[in-house]
Motif scaffolding. Structure first.
Motif, PDB file in Angstrom:
ATOM      1  N   ASN A 258      -2.104  -6.319  -0.234  1.00  0.00           N
ATOM      2  CA  ASN A 258      -0.812  -6.996  -0.173  1.00  0.00           C
ATOM      3  C   ASN A 258      -0.362  -7.515  -1.538  1.00  0.00           C
ATOM      4  OD1 ASN A 258      -0.505  -6.633   2.654  1.00  0.00           O
ATOM      5  ND2 ASN A 258      -1.867  -8.356   3.021  1.00  0.00           N
ATOM      6  N   ARG A 284      -0.031  -0.025   2.768  1.00  0.00           N
ATOM      7  CA  ARG A 284       0.989  -0.937   3.270  1.00  0.00           C
ATOM      8  C   ARG A 284       2.330  -0.492   2.695  1.00  0.00           C
ATOM      9  NH1 ARG A 284      -2.963  -1.797   5.548  1.00  0.00           N
ATOM     10  NH2 ARG A 284      -4.024  -3.781   6.029  1.00  0.00           N
ATOM     11  N   CYS A 291       3.211   4.894   6.568  1.00  0.00           N
ATOM     12  CA  CYS A 291       1.789   4.833   6.210  1.00  0.00           C
ATOM     13  C   CYS A 291       0.935   5.600   7.207  1.00  0.00           C
ATOM     14  CB  CYS A 291       1.327   3.380   6.162  1.00  0.00           C
ATOM     15  SG  CYS A 291       2.024   2.396   4.839  1.00  0.00           S
ATOM     16  N   ASN A 306       3.901   0.742   8.956  1.00  0.00           N
ATOM     17  CA  ASN A 306       3.858   0.004   7.695  1.00  0.00           C
ATOM     18  C   ASN A 306       2.469  -0.494   7.318  1.00  0.00           C
ATOM     19  OD1 ASN A 306       6.925  -1.139   8.867  1.00  0.00           O
ATOM     20  ND2 ASN A 306       6.776   0.055   6.989  1.00  0.00           N
ATOM     21  N   ALA A 307       1.466  -0.132   8.100  1.00  0.00           N
ATOM     22  CA  ALA A 307       0.093  -0.538   7.793  1.00  0.00           C
ATOM     23  C   ALA A 307      -0.864   0.435   8.451  1.00  0.00           C
ATOM     24  CB  ALA A 307      -0.178  -1.952   8.279  1.00  0.00           C
TER      25      ALA A 307
END
Length: 335
Positions: A258, A284, A291, A306-307
């Motif tokens: 992150n 991420r 992703c 998104n992850a």
């Protein structure tokens, strides 16, 4: 597949229950498992939590975690509990490969298998499914399972509320990810009213780093962060030697990816770590950058849009090169 009425009828009587979750459990995996554990115990069931590996020390404060059985450390006992179980709850995963060494025992067990999860593409090993890939966390689904499906909010104790709050908070990045809807805020507000002390939970999770972890983080920020401005991408590539130098333990790399995503203008971030036996990737992203598609197509993994995560048996330098070679394919989304 069982109906909800069938499961309610079964749970109306005392059952021998095993709860399990994925390899290297995170805050959502442990929070959802412990929340469900306390609710089932409160309803008179015989319950054991068996996890397929160790988990981060910043979760050791959670209520009931001292009762958790780590499969590799107590395999014989764990196998016996799985074999005799009436119901096995599988939380925060939907493919049995995610539990590694435990897979044969769970797959071959005669118990009713209940899956509660929010990841894409369930394998289909379950007999009952409470699944929603739009949910922010599995802990959110456990809350829904208890409060709405079983209409049992009255049995939500402070221990349950604390566990579920922890799961939702960690899987939403402290409520900053796109998955944090108005419904999520209403749920966590209810959990606070039911006894979750949110400020204490944040203290436990975010203010419990070891000196080695902070030095490792500083080292990575200074020496391992690479920004690729033409594709609005940033990555960390961490070697096995780096892990040894800073005596990195389970959980010490949590959240590192992150920091790459927090660089101004960055839309895709990667954490690539050489774990010796294989190279692990965590991706991420912001917006529509998939992703999960990248990990599933190129790195044998998957997850959320998104992850997501993946892995490779190639040397870390080759994995980094492979990741960079993919970026032009997503140029329109990245820039």
């Amino acid at each position: 597949m069982l109906l909800l009425s069938d499961l309610k009828e079964k749970l109306a009587e005392r059952q021998r229950i095993v709860i399990t979750t994925h390899f290297k459990p995170d805050g959502d995996a442990m929070g959802s498992s412990l929340g469900l554990y306390h609710w089932l115990k409160g309803n008179g069931h015989e319950v054991d939590i068996i996890v397929p590996s160790d988990y981060p020390s910043f979760l050791f404060w959670m209520p009931g975690q001292d009762q958790v059985i780590v499969y590799p450390a107590d395999k014989q006992r764990a196998d016996q509990l799985i074999e005799r179980a009436d119901i096995i709850f599988c939380l925060d995963f939907n493919n049995l490969s995610r539990i590694h060494e435990m897979e044969p025992a769970i797959r071959n067990a005669e118990a009713v298998k209940v899956m509660i999860d929010h990841h894409l593409s369930p394998e289909g090993f379950d007999d009952f499914r409470h699944w929603d890939n739009h949910a922010a966390a599995t802990a959110q689904l456990v809350y829904d399972f208890i409060v709405n499906q079983f209409d049992d909010r009255a049995k939500v104790t402070p221990e349950i509320a604390t566990s579920l709050y922890t799961g939702i908070m960690t899987d939403t990045g402290s409520f900053r990810f796109q998955s944090t809807t108005a419904e999520v805020h209403l749920i966590v507000a209810d959990l606070i009213s039911l006894g979750a002390e949110n400020w204490k939970i944040h203290e436990h999770i975010f203010n419990s780093s070891t000196e080695n972890r902070l030095k490792f983080l500083g080292f990575c920020l200074l020496n391992r962060l690479e920004v690729i401005p033409e594709y609005n991408t940033a990555l960390f590539a961490v070697s096995s030697e780096d892990l040894k130098t800073f005596n990195v333990t389970t959980g010490d790399t949590e959240g590192l990816v992150n920091y790459a995503l927090s660089v101004s203008g960055i839309r895709l971030a990667a954490l690539i770590i050489d774990r010796t036996e294989r190279v692990k990737l965590s991706l991420r992203s912001i917006g529509e950058i998939p992703c999960n598609e990248i990990c599933a197509t190129y790195f044998g993994g998957g997850g959320h849009k998104n992850a997501a995560g993946g892995q490779s048996t190639a040397p870390i330098a080759e994995v980094v090169d492979s990741f960079k070679s993919i970026l032009p394919k997503y140029k329109n989304l990245l820039i």
